[in-house]
Write an enzyme that holds these catalytic residues in place. Structure first.
Site, PDB file in Angstrom:
ATOM      1  N   ASP A  60      -8.459  -4.093  -5.413  1.00 30.37           N
ATOM      2  CA  ASP A  60      -7.177  -3.643  -4.864  1.00 30.37           C
ATOM      3  C   ASP A  60      -6.048  -4.491  -5.433  1.00 30.37           C
ATOM      4  O   ASP A  60      -6.159  -5.717  -5.493  1.00 30.37           O
ATOM      5  CB  ASP A  60      -7.185  -3.764  -3.331  1.00 30.37           C
ATOM      6  CG  ASP A  60      -6.343  -2.682  -2.669  1.00 30.37           C
ATOM      7  OD1 ASP A  60      -5.196  -2.484  -3.124  1.00 30.37           O
ATOM      8  OD2 ASP A  60      -6.820  -2.054  -1.716  1.00 30.37           O
ATOM      9  N   ASP A  96     -10.707   0.035   7.382  1.00 27.44           N
ATOM     10  CA  ASP A  96      -9.464  -0.702   7.581  1.00 27.44           C
ATOM     11  C   ASP A  96      -8.284   0.240   7.345  1.00 27.44           C
ATOM     12  O   ASP A  96      -8.360   1.173   6.547  1.00 27.44           O
ATOM     13  CB  ASP A  96      -9.382  -1.961   6.713  1.00 27.44           C
ATOM     14  CG  ASP A  96      -9.411  -1.685   5.221  1.00 27.44           C
ATOM     15  OD1 ASP A  96      -9.929  -0.625   4.818  1.00 27.44           O
ATOM     16  OD2 ASP A  96      -8.931  -2.528   4.455  1.00 27.44           O
ATOM     17  N   ASP A 100     -11.449  -4.934   2.488  1.00 30.91           N
ATOM     18  CA  ASP A 100     -12.454  -3.891   2.266  1.00 30.91           C
ATOM     19  C   ASP A 100     -13.872  -4.426   2.449  1.00 30.91           C
ATOM     20  O   ASP A 100     -14.768  -3.688   2.885  1.00 30.91           O
ATOM     21  CB  ASP A 100     -12.304  -3.309   0.860  1.00 30.91           C
ATOM     22  CG  ASP A 100     -11.084  -2.410   0.736  1.00 30.91           C
ATOM     23  OD1 ASP A 100     -10.600  -1.910   1.761  1.00 30.91           O
ATOM     24  OD2 ASP A 100     -10.618  -2.201  -0.404  1.00 30.91           O
ATOM     25  N   SER A 124      -5.243 -10.672 -16.970  1.00 32.20           N
ATOM     26  CA  SER A 124      -3.799 -10.481 -16.883  1.00 32.20           C
ATOM     27  C   SER A 124      -3.313  -9.623 -18.040  1.00 32.20           C
ATOM     28  O   SER A 124      -3.886  -9.659 -19.144  1.00 32.20           O
ATOM     29  CB  SER A 124      -3.075 -11.833 -16.897  1.00 32.20           C
ATOM     30  OG  SER A 124      -3.325 -12.506 -18.115  1.00 32.20           O
ATOM     31  N   LYS A 141       0.316   3.407  -3.204  1.00 29.04           N
ATOM     32  CA  LYS A 141      -0.878   4.207  -3.435  1.00 29.04           C
ATOM     33  C   LYS A 141      -0.540   5.640  -3.821  1.00 29.04           C
ATOM     34  O   LYS A 141       0.454   6.197  -3.361  1.00 29.04           O
ATOM     35  CB  LYS A 141      -1.726   4.254  -2.153  1.00 29.04           C
ATOM     36  CG  LYS A 141      -2.706   3.133  -1.969  1.00 29.04           C
ATOM     37  CD  LYS A 141      -3.578   3.415  -0.764  1.00 29.04           C
ATOM     38  CE  LYS A 141      -4.743   2.461  -0.653  1.00 29.04           C
ATOM     39  NZ  LYS A 141      -5.621   2.813   0.487  1.00 29.04           N
ATOM     40  N   CYS A 155       0.806  -1.219   0.000  1.00 31.11           N
ATOM     41  CA  CYS A 155       0.000   0.000   0.000  1.00 31.11           C
ATOM     42  C   CYS A 155       0.842   1.274   0.000  1.00 31.11           C
ATOM     43  O   CYS A 155       0.299   2.364  -0.088  1.00 31.11           O
ATOM     44  CB  CYS A 155      -0.954  -0.010   1.200  1.00 31.11           C
ATOM     45  SG  CYS A 155      -2.348  -1.135   0.956  1.00 31.11           S
ATOM     46  N   ASP A 205     -14.599   2.345   1.928  1.00 28.69           N
ATOM     47  CA  ASP A 205     -13.656   1.289   1.568  1.00 28.69           C
ATOM     48  C   ASP A 205     -14.137   0.467   0.383  1.00 28.69           C
ATOM     49  O   ASP A 205     -13.328  -0.154  -0.313  1.00 28.69           O
ATOM     50  CB  ASP A 205     -13.416   0.378   2.771  1.00 28.69           C
ATOM     51  CG  ASP A 205     -12.745   1.122   3.910  1.00 28.69           C
ATOM     52  OD1 ASP A 205     -11.634   1.621   3.707  1.00 28.69           O
ATOM     53  OD2 ASP A 205     -13.352   1.216   4.996  1.00 28.69           O
TER      54      ASP A 205
END
Length: 342
Positions: free
Chosen positions: A64, A222, A87, A136, A16, A13, A47
């Site tokens: 995410d 969170d 989340d 992908s 971000k 994270c 979230d």
């Protein structure tokens, strides 16, 4: 030979975009179609999105993904999946379906990708959900995560900014994983600290969310890349202030020593810059300031609960093996939105 992935400059994270940058972008987006069944969306900095489909059921939708912050592919897959699944739990929902999101270099060993996806699949299974496919693309670096769909009762989901003055604030995981991963990247983290960070990041917030349902929880979020203090700022919603009892905050102890050695993340400094006019520190050591501003990957739940229930709730969370603690309380709005004191 053991397969590994290379640490990136900003994994987990910490990758971000900063909260300030996102606010600047999101406030300029067109409102879009209006639908009263959209109970929660990006306007509230929630979230996940919540969309009502019947009187008894609403969808919870989130997405995410990020680059690796550890060099073991399987562990990275677990962490990335746990982070995405979180989340759903922060909204009070149950995980039902997940889709893989993969960015992977064309010339890299596909066994690495297999291990990443195996780690993710095991966390989805642990959450009680199903993998339904994914997407992908070829990229210069590895990135992995999930799009997750959950279910929640439309009158029983949690918002992040509906706490009330007097509510106690409970945190369910230790802070400091971002700093520990930074120390590990340069070979300075102890195995004990790294083990604590790995265990924390691979632990689902499922049990904590289930326990929440037994108590009068008014708000929940969170703690991830915007740090404990950044997500606490979102919880206040411009309507309230709060006091943080810093000695009560659960933390990986060695993270404070690493912070004193300036083993910090650029994302943590972005958090500090964004929050400098919002947070007041009273006699808080520099290292602990950094821990409170540290971007967390797959962090714990931050819960606002009715004060009469807080001690019992913490006890139940601790009995479930979580390092939960009451870390502060919400108060009436003042000129100091977040007061952190020893």
């Amino acid at each position: 030979m053991e397969e590994k992935i290379v640490f990136c400059k900003g994994g987990g994270c910490t990758a971000k975009l900063g909260a300030g940058v996102l606010e600047h972008i999101l406030e300029r987006l067109p409102a879009g179609n209006q639908d009263d069944r959209l109970l929660a969306g990006f306007q509230g900095k929630e979230d996940a999105a919540v969309y009502q489909v019947s009187d008894e059921e609403a969808l919870v939708q989130t997405l995410d993904f990020f680059p690796p912050m550890v060099d073991d592919p399987y562990t990275f897959g677990q962490i990335a999946a746990a982070n995405a699944l979180s989340d759903i739990y922060a909204m009070g929902g149950e995980v039902k379906l997940a889709l893989n999101i993969v960015c992977f270099p064309e010339k890299m060993d596909l066994n690495i990708l297999g291990e990443i996806m195996r780690g993710g699949a095991e966390k989805v299974k642990e959450a009680g959900g199903m993998l339904g496919g994914g997407h992908s693309i070829v990229d210069s670096d590895v990135k992995y995560g999930l799009s997750v769909t959950g279910l929640v009762h439309p009158k029983k989901y949690y918002r992040n900014n509906t706490g009330q003055p007097g509510d106690k604030l409970i945190l369910t995981k230790k802070l400091g994983v971002g700093i520990v991963c930074t120390a590990a990247r340069v070979g300075e983290a102890s195995q004990e600290a790294l083990d604590q960070a790995m265990k924390s990041m691979t632990t689902l917030n499922k049990r904590a969310s289930e326990i929440c349902r037994n108590y009068p929880v008014h708000a929940c979020t969170d703690v991830t890349g915007f740090s404990f203090l950044g997500h606490l700022h979102e919880m206040m919603g411009g309507n309230y202030s709060c006091i943080v009892h810093v000695p009560s905050v659960p933390v990986i102890e060695e993270a404070k020593a690493y912070a004193d050695e300036f083993l910090l993340t650029a994302a943590g400094q972005k958090n500090r810059n964004h929050l400098e006019k919002i947070v007041t520190f009273e006699n808080v050591p520099f290292a602990m300031e950094e821990v409170l501003l540290d971007p967390q990957t797959s962090g714990g739940l931050l819960i606002a609960v009715e004060p009469s229930s807080s001690e019992t709730m913490v006890k139940e969370l601790q009995e479930a093996g979580l390092p939960a603690a009451v870390v502060g309380e919400i108060v009436e709005k003042s000129d100091r939105e977040i007061l952190c004191r020893m």
